[in-house]
Each structure stands twice: as structure tokens, then as C-alpha cells.
Design a protein around this motif. Structure first.
Motif, PDB file in Angstrom:
ATOM      1  N   GLY A  92       0.825  -1.203   0.000  1.00 47.27           N
ATOM      2  CA  GLY A  92       0.000   0.000   0.000  1.00 47.27           C
ATOM      3  C   GLY A  92       0.858   1.251   0.000  1.00 47.27           C
ATOM      4  N   ARG A  93       0.199   2.404   0.095  1.00 49.99           N
ATOM      5  CA  ARG A  93       0.901   3.674   0.128  1.00 49.99           C
ATOM      6  C   ARG A  93       1.510   3.913   1.502  1.00 49.99           C
ATOM      7  N   ALA A  94       2.723   4.476   1.512  1.00 53.28           N
ATOM      8  CA  ALA A  94       3.377   4.791   2.785  1.00 53.28           C
ATOM      9  C   ALA A  94       2.560   5.802   3.576  1.00 53.28           C
ATOM     10  N   SER A  95       1.876   6.707   2.875  1.00 54.30           N
ATOM     11  CA  SER A  95       1.098   7.747   3.544  1.00 54.30           C
ATOM     12  C   SER A  95      -0.228   7.223   4.080  1.00 54.30           C
TER      13      SER A  95
ATOM     14  N   GLY B  63      -1.657   1.823  18.148  1.00 53.69           N
ATOM     15  CA  GLY B  63      -0.808   1.674  19.327  1.00 53.69           C
ATOM     16  C   GLY B  63       0.656   1.527  18.997  1.00 53.69           C
ATOM     17  N   GLY B  64       1.120   2.225  17.931  1.00 54.83           N
ATOM     18  CA  GLY B  64       2.517   2.148  17.518  1.00 54.83           C
ATOM     19  C   GLY B  64       2.789   1.074  16.488  1.00 54.83           C
ATOM     20  N   ASN B  65       1.810   0.242  16.181  1.00 56.05           N
ATOM     21  CA  ASN B  65       1.949  -0.797  15.161  1.00 56.05           C
ATOM     22  C   ASN B  65       1.380  -0.309  13.838  1.00 56.05           C
ATOM     23  N   LYS B  66       2.093  -0.557  12.754  1.00 54.19           N
ATOM     24  CA  LYS B  66       1.675  -0.093  11.440  1.00 54.19           C
ATOM     25  C   LYS B  66       0.788  -1.133  10.758  1.00 54.19           C
ATOM     26  N   VAL B  67      -0.365  -0.661  10.277  1.00 49.95           N
ATOM     27  CA  VAL B  67      -1.303  -1.519   9.568  1.00 49.95           C
ATOM     28  C   VAL B  67      -1.512  -0.952   8.161  1.00 49.95           C
ATOM     29  N   HIS B  68      -1.352  -1.804   7.151  1.00 49.63           N
ATOM     30  CA  HIS B  68      -1.582  -1.398   5.767  1.00 49.63           C
ATOM     31  C   HIS B  68      -3.027  -1.733   5.406  1.00 49.63           C
ATOM     32  N   PRO B  69      -3.868  -0.720   5.119  1.00 50.17           N
ATOM     33  CA  PRO B  69      -5.272  -0.988   4.798  1.00 50.17           C
ATOM     34  C   PRO B  69      -5.447  -1.983   3.657  1.00 50.17           C
ATOM     35  N   GLU B  70      -4.612  -1.850   2.616  1.00 52.09           N
ATOM     36  CA  GLU B  70      -4.749  -2.724   1.457  1.00 52.09           C
ATOM     37  C   GLU B  70      -4.484  -4.192   1.813  1.00 52.09           C
ATOM     38  N   GLN B  71      -3.594  -4.418   2.767  1.00 48.14           N
ATOM     39  CA  GLN B  71      -3.288  -5.786   3.173  1.00 48.14           C
ATOM     40  C   GLN B  71      -4.493  -6.419   3.860  1.00 48.14           C
ATOM     41  N   VAL B  72      -5.165  -5.661   4.716  1.00 44.93           N
ATOM     42  CA  VAL B  72      -6.370  -6.159   5.385  1.00 44.93           C
ATOM     43  C   VAL B  72      -7.484  -6.378   4.362  1.00 44.93           C
ATOM     44  N   GLU B  73      -7.595  -5.470   3.394  1.00 42.47           N
ATOM     45  CA  GLU B  73      -8.616  -5.610   2.349  1.00 42.47           C
ATOM     46  C   GLU B  73      -8.417  -6.893   1.552  1.00 42.47           C
ATOM     47  N   GLN B  74      -7.175  -7.222   1.245  1.00 37.51           N
ATOM     48  CA  GLN B  74      -6.916  -8.424   0.466  1.00 37.51           C
ATOM     49  C   GLN B  74      -7.318  -9.677   1.221  1.00 37.51           C
TER      50      GLN B  74
ATOM     51  N   SER C 186      -9.085   7.116  21.479  1.00 39.61           N
ATOM     52  CA  SER C 186      -8.446   7.834  22.598  1.00 39.61           C
ATOM     53  C   SER C 186      -7.427   6.963  23.300  1.00 39.61           C
ATOM     54  N   VAL C 187      -7.527   5.654  23.126  1.00 38.08           N
ATOM     55  CA  VAL C 187      -6.630   4.723  23.811  1.00 38.08           C
ATOM     56  C   VAL C 187      -5.422   4.376  22.945  1.00 38.08           C
ATOM     57  N   LEU C 188      -5.679   3.992  21.686  1.00 39.40           N
ATOM     58  CA  LEU C 188      -4.618   3.475  20.814  1.00 39.40           C
ATOM     59  C   LEU C 188      -4.229   4.420  19.689  1.00 39.40           C
ATOM     60  N   GLY C 189      -4.822   5.587  19.637  1.00 40.63           N
ATOM     61  CA  GLY C 189      -4.523   6.520  18.562  1.00 40.63           C
ATOM     62  C   GLY C 189      -5.417   6.292  17.361  1.00 40.63           C
ATOM     63  N   GLN C 190      -5.365   5.081  16.781  1.00 41.71           N
ATOM     64  CA  GLN C 190      -6.224   4.718  15.650  1.00 41.71           C
ATOM     65  C   GLN C 190      -6.635   3.254  15.764  1.00 41.71           C
ATOM     66  N   LEU C 191      -7.785   2.947  15.197  1.00 42.42           N
ATOM     67  CA  LEU C 191      -8.261   1.581  15.100  1.00 42.42           C
ATOM     68  C   LEU C 191      -8.611   1.281  13.644  1.00 42.42           C
ATOM     69  N   VAL C 192      -8.694   0.006  13.325  1.00 41.49           N
ATOM     70  CA  VAL C 192      -8.992  -0.432  11.963  1.00 41.49           C
ATOM     71  C   VAL C 192     -10.492  -0.674  11.823  1.00 41.49           C
TER      72      VAL C 192
ATOM     73  N   TYR D  90      -3.396  -6.636  16.185  1.00 39.61           N
ATOM     74  CA  TYR D  90      -3.551  -5.203  15.972  1.00 39.61           C
ATOM     75  C   TYR D  90      -4.041  -4.866  14.556  1.00 39.61           C
ATOM     76  N   GLN D  91      -3.998  -5.833  13.630  1.00 39.78           N
ATOM     77  CA  GLN D  91      -4.466  -5.602  12.264  1.00 39.78           C
ATOM     78  C   GLN D  91      -5.963  -5.882  12.104  1.00 39.78           C
ATOM     79  N   LEU D  92      -6.563  -6.540  13.087  1.00 41.06           N
ATOM     80  CA  LEU D  92      -7.955  -6.954  12.954  1.00 41.06           C
ATOM     81  C   LEU D  92      -8.904  -5.767  12.982  1.00 41.06           C
ATOM     82  N   PRO D  93      -9.877  -5.720  12.080  1.00 40.54           N
ATOM     83  CA  PRO D  93     -10.880  -4.653  12.123  1.00 40.54           C
ATOM     84  C   PRO D  93     -11.673  -4.704  13.423  1.00 40.54           C
ATOM     85  N   THR D  94     -11.915  -3.552  14.002  1.00 42.06           N
ATOM     86  CA  THR D  94     -12.730  -3.469  15.210  1.00 42.06           C
ATOM     87  C   THR D  94     -14.201  -3.318  14.868  1.00 42.06           C
ATOM     88  N   LYS D  95     -14.504  -3.034  13.616  1.00 40.42           N
ATOM     89  CA  LYS D  95     -15.894  -2.853  13.194  1.00 40.42           C
ATOM     90  C   LYS D  95     -16.030  -3.234  11.728  1.00 40.42           C
TER      91      LYS D  95
END
Length: 451
Positions: A332-335, A341-352, A371-377, A407-412
Motif C-alpha cells: 500500500g501507500r506509505a502515507s 498503538g505504535g503498530n503499522k497496519v496497511h489498509p490494502e493488506q487487510v482488504e486483500q 483515545s486509547v490506541l490513537g487509531q483503530l482499523v 492489531y491488524q484486525l478490524p474493530t468494526k
């Protein structure tokens, strides 16, 4: 040699554009030449071309390439132009010479320096900007043969975008036929494709999925299948290959900034790892420690990209990849990385991974502020009509757990009726914070499952 001269020399005796009215190559050349003669004052000016219909757009680029010093192809979104650029079609009357001093011969055989072509970036990696190309670099990947000349292309991209212009030039320069299918929903477009006997399509993976969802794609006699603009995943490649076993299937890596990169024709996702050591199609590759893909083309990129060039002339594509056996696969794109929580998740990888589930037709993965982890999937999904959504939620979670880290698992999971695509045919990711509509159903897992 400019575009008009190339077509004059080729002398194609076939239909160039099909639609409500069909035009031959000879007709387009004659109309373009007349346009030059009608507006001699535009010679060596910079022109901004807007798209109203395919016929007039093709005439304009035929007339003004090699006649004007620069062509700005206006996208379907607003973007500032230099003050000296003249809009075409004009908003004000452009003065014409009472007695043209330009002869038919000189209009056809213009000796001016080759025009600069300016295309707008999509803005997915920042503010949209103009990137210059030469006609030589734009048609570098054009293929010609007797078989290619028999193709009837569907134009699914806006022709002012890089991908759309590639389809247009491939069609014109090979003597093939082109039909404008860049408007309407998937059902309307595929109906038009059937009416026009389309046998060649270039589109994003997202749009190919929309065409498949109509249930009518198999009715087209496809001989050429091209994917580009997004990651081409293996399940989609396998599905298209099974439906059209005799068609030529390839996925292209290209961008407005880097130009035409390369095409993969072995029906496998990613590209051969051997290309990292052996140049392919005059393109050189390398990876850095941050997993960025770097390319070196025989044509130097626009000067505005100098900050992304290294000392050897390689351009940082800002696409993330990894070696996987004998392949290099795209992440996926670097941007676009989601930080959980400090772990990098590539959206395209989860989509595949989600697209591997038989009930999932389309998906878009994006970040939700936490508010806890910064971002969720979070994942929006389009599913088959006979799917029990409540059962599917648990199935998807179990499916993802087999291939993804916690940490890559979608929360919703939001079940939606459709997913929006932008002007380039790619999934729209800029509106990821828009709340689900009334027709969406979702299931949320506790945030502490990521901790």
C-alpha cells in the motif's frame, strides 16, 4: 513527430471513435487540421484542454500537440493554472487571423519543439499538482499489432487523467476503436459496452469488482483485460482469468508522477523478484530499508519531483512492498498506514484478506480515531445478497485471525450497499470518518482486544 503526424503516417482505414456517431481516423485528422488553420494565433501558446465529449477532446489533442508549446489536461476537479495558459474550449472569443498565414502543409508539418503535456495528480498523496510529460514518454508503452488493431476499447477513466490518457493513446496509436464509457454506474456502463461490442477494458480493481457484481460481465467478448491504479490481488486475477481464459490479462504499475512503470502478464499478483536485479522493460528497480519501491525510468521525471530522487536517479514511488518468495508484493501507500498503538497496519493488506472470503464482494479499510490506541482499523464491506450479516461478522473475524495479527484486525465491520470510487476509479479513502448510513450494519469489538 507529434500525434497528428503519427496518425497521418499510419493511415489507418478504420473507425477511431464509436458512439452515437462514429468517426474514422481520416475524419479526425481532417477536423484537427482545420482547427489548427482556424486558430493560428494559438501556435506556440500554452493551452488548457477541458473534456466535454470524447470526439472534441480527441480533435483538440490532435490539433494542439506539436502546435502549442504546452497542453494542460484539465482534471474533473479544480486546479490552478499559470496565468499565461489559454482555456480551450475558450470562455472568451479567441481572435483569429482574417487571412490565415498558415498553409495546410505547414499546419500538418509543424516544426516547433514538441509540446509539454501537463497532467494533474489525484491528490491522494498530498495537494494536487501539475506534472509534465513528453509525448514520447506518454506513448512508450503503446503496443501495436494486427490483433491489437482489432480491439474495441472502453474508456473507463477520465481521459484527462494519466490512466485515461494511456487508454486513449493506446487506442489511437494502434489503430483500434475507442468508446467513452467513463460515465454512469456499473449497470449503465456495461450496457453501453455490450451495445458497442467492447472487447478490451482497462480499469481499477475496484471498478472490475463493480462490473463483476452486475452479473453481466461474462456477456462481453473480452480479449484484453487490464488492471491498474490499485493493488491487483490474486483472487481477482484468478476470477477474471477463469471467466476469460483466452483473454490477455495484465496489471499495470504506473502513476502520474512516475509515468508508465511496468506491466505484469503472468496473472500473478505483485511482480517477479528477479526484476530487482535484472532491468525489465528498460525500468530499473530497488527497495530500501523502509520497504519503499524505487524506480529508474529512461525518461527523467518532472523537475518538481527532484526531492524524491536519489543520487543515482531513482524515484521514490512512496509505495510499500515486500519480498515474498519469488515475488515482490505491494502493501500500500506509505502515507496510508494506520497506526494502532505504535503498530503499522496497511489498509490494502487487510482488504486483500477480507476479499478472500466468498461473501465479500468489495471492501474498504480505514482508520478510526481512538483515545486509547490513537487509531483503530474499520472495514466497510459489500456482501452477497444471500448473506446473513450477523453470522458473517463472526465468520470474518475468525477468517481475519487466521492471517492477520491482533492489531491488524478490524474493530468494526460496516455492511454497506456500495462503495464510492473517485474520478480515477479508485476507492475513495478521504472520507473515512463519515459515519455509517442508516442502511449500514456494524459490529464493534472492544478496544482492549488490541492491548
Amino acid at each position: 513527430m507529434n500525434l497528428l503526424q503519427r496518425l497521418q503516417q499510419a493511415n489507418y482505414q478504420t473507425t477511431a471513435i464509436s458512439g452515437d456517431t462514429a468517426y474514422s481516423y481520416a475524419q479526425l485528422i481532417a477536423q484537427a487540421l482545420q482547427l489548427r488553420l482556424q486558430y493560428p494565433t494559438l501556435q506556440q501558446q500554452a493551452i488548457a484542454l477541458s473534456f466535454s465529449d470524447l470526439h472534441n477532446f480527441v480533435i483538440a489533442i490532435l490539433a494542439f500537440d506539436g502546435w502549442c508549446r504546452a497542453l494542460y489536461l484539465l482534471p474533473d476537479t479544480s486546479l490552478d493554472l499559470p496565468e499565461t495558459v489559454i482555456n480551450w474550449p475558450p470562455t472568451e472569443v479567441i481572435p483569429t487571423a482574417k487571412t490565415s498565414s498558415v498553409s495546410t502543409e505547414s499546419a500538418l508539418a509543424s516544426t516547433q519543439t514538441a509540446s509539454d503535456w501537463y497532467l494533474a495528480t489525484s491528490g491522494t498523496t498530498g495537494t494536487p499538482k501539475w506534472i509534465s510529460h513528453s509525448f514520447t514518454s506518454l506513448n512508450r508503452a503503446v503496443k501495436k499489432s494486427a490483433q491489437v488493431a482489432k480491439l474495441r476499447w472502453a474508456l473507463c477513466y477520465h481521459p484527462s487523467r494519466f490512466a485515461g490518457l494511456q487508454v486513449l493513446l493506446q487506442s489511437l496509436l494502434s489503430g483500434a476503436c475507442l468508446c467513452d464509457c467513463s460515465y454512469g454506474d456499473a449497470q449503465q456502463r456495461i450496457k453501453l459496452m455490450q451495445q458497442q461490442h467492447i472487447n478490451a477494458i482497462s480499469a481499477t480493481p475496484s471498478f472490475w469488482r463493480q462490473l463483476l457484481m452486475t452479473g453481466q460481465l461474462s456477456n462481453l467478448p473480452l480479449q484484453q483485460i487490464t488492471l491498474g491504479g490499485e493493488i491487483a490481488d490474486q483472487p481477482l486475477l484468478d476470477l477474471l482469468a477463469s471467466k476469460f481464459p483466452h483473454a490477455r490479462l495484465l496489471h499495470i504499475y504506473a502513476s502520474t508522477e512516475a509515468g508508465v512503470g511496468f506491466a505484469v502478464t503472468d496473472k500473478r499478483a505483485g511482480f517477479p523478484a528477479s526484476w530487482l536485479t535484472t532491468p525489465h522493460s528498460d525500468i530499473q528497480f530497488k527497495l530500501d530499508q523502509q520497504q519503499h519501491l524505487w524506480l529508474k525510468s529512461p525518461t527523467p521525471p518532472d523537475a518538481s519531483l527532484n526531492s524524491r530522487l536519489d543520487s543515482e536517479g531513482y524515484l521514490d514511488t512512496e509505495d510499500l512492498v515486500k519480498r515474498q518468495g519469488d515475488r515482490v508484493v505491494f502493501l500500500g501507500r506509505a502515507s496510508g498506514v494506520i497506526n494502532v498503538g505504535g503498530n503499522k497496519v496497511h489498509p490494502e493488506q487487510v482488504e486483500q484478506v477480507l476479499l478472500q472470503h466468498p461473501a465479500v464482494l468489495q471492501t474498504r479499510v480505514y482508520a478510526k480515531t481512538s483515545s486509547v490506541l490513537g487509531q483503530l482499523v474499520v472495514a466497510d464491506i459489500v456482501v452477497t445478497t444471500d448473506t446473513d450479516n450477523k453470522t458473517l461478522q463472526l465468520q470474518l473475524l475468525q477468517h481475519c485471525r487466521q492471517q492477520l495479527k491482533p492489531y491488524q484486525l478490524p474493530t468494526k465491520f460496516n455492511v454497506v450497499s456500495h462503495l464510492q470510487t473517485n474520478a480515477s476509479g479508485k476507492l475513495s479513502r478521504h472520507d473515512s470518518h463519515t459515519p455509517p448510513s442508516d442502511h449500514q450494519q456494524s459490529k464493534t469489538r472492544n478496544e482492549d482486544q488490541h492491548e
